[in-house]
Design a protein around this motif. Sequence first.
Motif, PDB file in Angstrom:
ATOM      1  N   GLN A   1      19.390  54.118 -52.890  1.00 35.19           N
ATOM      2  CA  GLN A   1      19.171  54.729 -51.582  1.00 35.19           C
ATOM      3  C   GLN A   1      18.973  53.635 -50.540  1.00 35.19           C
ATOM      4  N   GLN A   2      19.201  53.991 -49.256  1.00 34.55           N
ATOM      5  CA  GLN A   2      19.050  53.019 -48.171  1.00 34.55           C
ATOM      6  C   GLN A   2      17.695  52.327 -48.202  1.00 34.55           C
ATOM      7  N   GLY A   3      16.643  53.068 -48.528  1.00 32.19           N
ATOM      8  CA  GLY A   3      15.299  52.508 -48.542  1.00 32.19           C
ATOM      9  C   GLY A   3      15.044  51.498 -49.645  1.00 32.19           C
ATOM     10  N   ASP A   4      16.012  51.288 -50.539  1.00 27.63           N
ATOM     11  CA  ASP A   4      15.855  50.350 -51.655  1.00 27.63           C
ATOM     12  C   ASP A   4      16.244  48.920 -51.294  1.00 27.63           C
ATOM     13  N   PHE A   5      16.703  48.696 -50.062  1.00 29.75           N
ATOM     14  CA  PHE A   5      17.226  47.374 -49.727  1.00 29.75           C
ATOM     15  C   PHE A   5      16.219  46.258 -50.002  1.00 29.75           C
ATOM     16  N   GLU A   6      15.028  46.359 -49.454  1.00 32.07           N
ATOM     17  CA  GLU A   6      14.061  45.253 -49.571  1.00 32.07           C
ATOM     18  C   GLU A   6      13.686  44.975 -51.018  1.00 32.07           C
ATOM     19  N   SER A   7      13.410  46.021 -51.793  1.00 27.96           N
ATOM     20  CA  SER A   7      12.987  45.795 -53.179  1.00 27.96           C
ATOM     21  C   SER A   7      14.139  45.236 -54.017  1.00 27.96           C
ATOM     22  N   LEU A   8      15.374  45.650 -53.737  1.00 28.71           N
ATOM     23  CA  LEU A   8      16.506  45.096 -54.466  1.00 28.71           C
ATOM     24  C   LEU A   8      16.823  43.676 -53.998  1.00 28.71           C
ATOM     25  N   TYR A   9      16.669  43.435 -52.699  1.00 23.94           N
ATOM     26  CA  TYR A   9      16.908  42.077 -52.191  1.00 23.94           C
ATOM     27  C   TYR A   9      15.914  41.084 -52.784  1.00 23.94           C
ATOM     28  N   LYS A  10      14.708  41.533 -53.062  1.00 24.70           N
ATOM     29  CA  LYS A  10      13.714  40.660 -53.698  1.00 24.70           C
ATOM     30  C   LYS A  10      14.262  40.103 -55.014  1.00 24.70           C
ATOM     31  N   VAL A  11      14.980  40.931 -55.778  1.00 26.56           N
ATOM     32  CA  VAL A  11      15.605  40.502 -57.029  1.00 26.56           C
ATOM     33  C   VAL A  11      16.828  39.622 -56.744  1.00 26.56           C
ATOM     34  N   ALA A  12      17.589  39.988 -55.732  1.00 30.23           N
ATOM     35  CA  ALA A  12      18.869  39.332 -55.437  1.00 30.23           C
ATOM     36  C   ALA A  12      18.738  38.018 -54.674  1.00 30.23           C
ATOM     37  N   SER A  13      17.564  37.717 -54.156  1.00 31.65           N
ATOM     38  CA  SER A  13      17.410  36.548 -53.283  1.00 31.65           C
ATOM     39  C   SER A  13      17.333  35.217 -54.034  1.00 31.65           C
ATOM     40  N   ASP A  14      17.418  35.242 -55.344  1.00 32.36           N
ATOM     41  CA  ASP A  14      17.407  34.035 -56.171  1.00 32.36           C
ATOM     42  C   ASP A  14      18.844  33.508 -56.301  1.00 32.36           C
ATOM     43  N   PRO A  15      19.142  32.320 -55.775  1.00 28.00           N
ATOM     44  CA  PRO A  15      20.518  31.798 -55.850  1.00 28.00           C
ATOM     45  C   PRO A  15      21.068  31.726 -57.273  1.00 28.00           C
ATOM     46  N   GLU A  16      20.207  31.506 -58.263  1.00 26.53           N
ATOM     47  CA  GLU A  16      20.661  31.386 -59.652  1.00 26.53           C
ATOM     48  C   GLU A  16      21.281  32.694 -60.162  1.00 26.53           C
TER      49      GLU A  16
END
Length: 175
Positions: free
Chosen positions: A20-35
């Motif tokens: 859902q649209q509201g999941d952006f921040e919590s998913l980005y927290k996982v995705a923000s690791d370059p590795e």
Amino acid sequence: MKFSIQPVLENEKHQLIPLQQGDFESLYKVASDPEVWSQHPNKDRYRREVFRTFFEGAMESGGAFKIIEKSTGEILGSTRYYDYDKQNNSIFIGYTFYGRKSWGKGINPQIKKLMLDYIFQFVEVVHFHIGKENYRSQIALERLGGQKIAEQDVAYFGEPTRTNFVYEIKKENWL
């Protein structure tokens, strides 16, 4: 046959919940690791603005999920169904990523099993796009029985075209 490409799926340990649209921040927290993106075709998805485009593509696909660990409620990553082809009775699974803390724990095979067991009720063939340098995902899919059948340039939503291998698993070989 009418079916949903965004059902809630779960096993004992994990849930796939429609993104859902509201999941952006919590998913980005996982995705923000370059590795996380080091072997993916688009290696800069750890950057907020690039991940925002990836996330928009996930939302537009109508088949994207957040992967949840049931015991903690933590988001582990994301995956999706996409490009259903009624004529060829096939669909793609992909755009999958996990945070590093989920690596090497057998989570991906469990999630793919959930997805394949569900979707093979409706289609005969499942395809996967895997970046030609994404060796980790190639090995993982081959362990599930995936066969490399082609090489294809793929234009990801809002991102540059990249060369991918196309893998497939047929229902007759899965069941």
